[in-house]
Design a protein around this motif. Structure first.
Motif, PDB file in Angstrom:
ATOM      1  N   SER A 120      41.347  52.834  44.853  1.00  0.00           N
ATOM      2  CA  SER A 120      41.232  54.031  44.006  1.00  0.00           C
ATOM      3  C   SER A 120      41.214  55.296  44.873  1.00  0.00           C
ATOM      4  O   SER A 120      40.735  55.289  45.999  1.00  0.00           O
ATOM      5  CB  SER A 120      39.976  53.962  43.146  1.00  0.00           C
ATOM      6  OG  SER A 120      38.831  54.119  43.944  1.00  0.00           O
ATOM      7  N   PRO A 121      41.733  56.391  44.331  1.00  0.00           N
ATOM      8  CA  PRO A 121      41.770  57.641  45.102  1.00  0.00           C
ATOM      9  C   PRO A 121      40.383  58.150  45.496  1.00  0.00           C
ATOM     10  O   PRO A 121      40.214  58.727  46.563  1.00  0.00           O
ATOM     11  CB  PRO A 121      42.450  58.634  44.152  1.00  0.00           C
ATOM     12  CG  PRO A 121      43.160  57.799  43.151  1.00  0.00           C
ATOM     13  CD  PRO A 121      42.405  56.507  43.057  1.00  0.00           C
ATOM     14  N   SER A 122      39.397  57.909  44.655  1.00  0.00           N
ATOM     15  CA  SER A 122      38.061  58.435  44.966  1.00  0.00           C
ATOM     16  C   SER A 122      37.502  57.824  46.253  1.00  0.00           C
ATOM     17  O   SER A 122      36.845  58.518  47.033  1.00  0.00           O
ATOM     18  CB  SER A 122      37.109  58.180  43.804  1.00  0.00           C
ATOM     19  OG  SER A 122      36.959  56.784  43.584  1.00  0.00           O
ATOM     20  N   TRP A 133      34.153  59.993  59.171  1.00  0.00           N
ATOM     21  CA  TRP A 133      35.116  58.894  59.057  1.00  0.00           C
ATOM     22  C   TRP A 133      35.286  58.562  57.578  1.00  0.00           C
ATOM     23  O   TRP A 133      34.353  58.703  56.797  1.00  0.00           O
ATOM     24  CB  TRP A 133      34.620  57.631  59.749  1.00  0.00           C
ATOM     25  CG  TRP A 133      34.512  57.699  61.233  1.00  0.00           C
ATOM     26  CD1 TRP A 133      35.029  58.625  62.074  1.00  0.00           C
ATOM     27  CD2 TRP A 133      33.790  56.769  62.049  1.00  0.00           C
ATOM     28  NE1 TRP A 133      34.702  58.333  63.355  1.00  0.00           N
ATOM     29  CE2 TRP A 133      33.933  57.200  63.387  1.00  0.00           C
ATOM     30  CE3 TRP A 133      33.055  55.624  61.796  1.00  0.00           C
ATOM     31  CZ2 TRP A 133      33.376  56.524  64.450  1.00  0.00           C
ATOM     32  CZ3 TRP A 133      32.490  54.947  62.860  1.00  0.00           C
ATOM     33  CH2 TRP A 133      32.658  55.397  64.173  1.00  0.00           C
ATOM     34  N   PRO A 134      36.451  58.082  57.205  1.00  0.00           N
ATOM     35  CA  PRO A 134      36.606  57.611  55.821  1.00  0.00           C
ATOM     36  C   PRO A 134      35.671  56.427  55.566  1.00  0.00           C
ATOM     37  O   PRO A 134      35.539  55.534  56.401  1.00  0.00           O
ATOM     38  CB  PRO A 134      38.069  57.175  55.756  1.00  0.00           C
ATOM     39  CG  PRO A 134      38.733  57.819  56.918  1.00  0.00           C
ATOM     40  CD  PRO A 134      37.688  57.994  57.966  1.00  0.00           C
ATOM     41  N   LYS A 135      35.033  56.411  54.415  1.00  0.00           N
ATOM     42  CA  LYS A 135      34.077  55.349  54.110  1.00  0.00           C
ATOM     43  C   LYS A 135      34.736  54.021  53.759  1.00  0.00           C
ATOM     44  O   LYS A 135      34.093  52.991  53.800  1.00  0.00           O
ATOM     45  CB  LYS A 135      33.153  55.774  52.961  1.00  0.00           C
ATOM     46  CG  LYS A 135      32.056  56.696  53.379  1.00  0.00           C
ATOM     47  CD  LYS A 135      31.086  56.888  52.214  1.00  0.00           C
ATOM     48  CE  LYS A 135      29.965  57.792  52.575  1.00  0.00           C
ATOM     49  NZ  LYS A 135      29.037  57.961  51.438  1.00  0.00           N
TER      50      LYS A 135
END
Length: 172
Positions: A120-122, A133-135
């Motif tokens: 998902s985008p979220s 950092w991206p989660k």
């Protein structure tokens, strides 16, 4: 079950559990080093490592999920056996199979939704605040856990069915 009678599935499950144990060991060492370094930086250098707490939480989450998968491999996960223990042996076996199959089904559903959630985008735009950092990297443990646990359960059920059917055919 002895090693020479193991199926390729149970051998792969054992190797996977060994890899999970190795990753857990590395993570616990990293956790300890991170916390000691943070305490040293905070109290000796008066400059704490600002991302240490957040990273420590993610390390603990990964270790917990991996440890649960390892316990599933070793058939040491939590069960309520008091009432099942009162049943005759065939009914106990049926209850065992039923609970294991329910676990596989539940993990499969969680895996399905976890993959959808990660796509998902979220989640793609969710950033760990102090780490920047991206989660989604940290969230990967959920589908990894589901997939490895399903694999361990299927390997064990395969071995159990082989044992049960061998015992039944020996009795004939």
């Amino acid at each position: 079950m002895s090693a020479r009678h193991d199926t390729w599935l149970s051998q792969a499950s054992r190797r996977l559990a060994g890899l999970e144990q190795l990753v857990c060991s590395v993570l616990i060492a990293a956790f300890g080093v991170l916390l000691i370094a943070n305490v040293f930086a905070r109290y000796v250098l008066n400059s704490p490592i600002f991302f240490a707490s957040e990273l420590a939480v993610y390390i603990l989450i990964w270790m917990a999920f991996l440890a649960i998968s390892i316990s599933i491999h070793h058939d040491q996960h939590v069960r309520l056996t008091m009432l099942v223990g009162l049943l005759p042996t065939p009914a106990q076996r049926a209850c065992y199979w039923l609970t294991e199959l329910v676990c596989v089904a539940m993990l499969a559903v969680i895996l399905w939704y976890a993959i959808g959630w990660l796509r998902s985008p979220s989640v793609g735009y969710d950033i760990a605040i102090t780490l920047d950092w991206p989660k989604w990297h940290f969230y990967l443990i959920v589908p990894i856990f589901c997939a490895t646990s399903i694999f361990h359960l299927i390997a064990r059920l395969s071995d159990r069915s082989r044992t049960v059917f061998t015992l039944v055919s020996d009795e004939d």
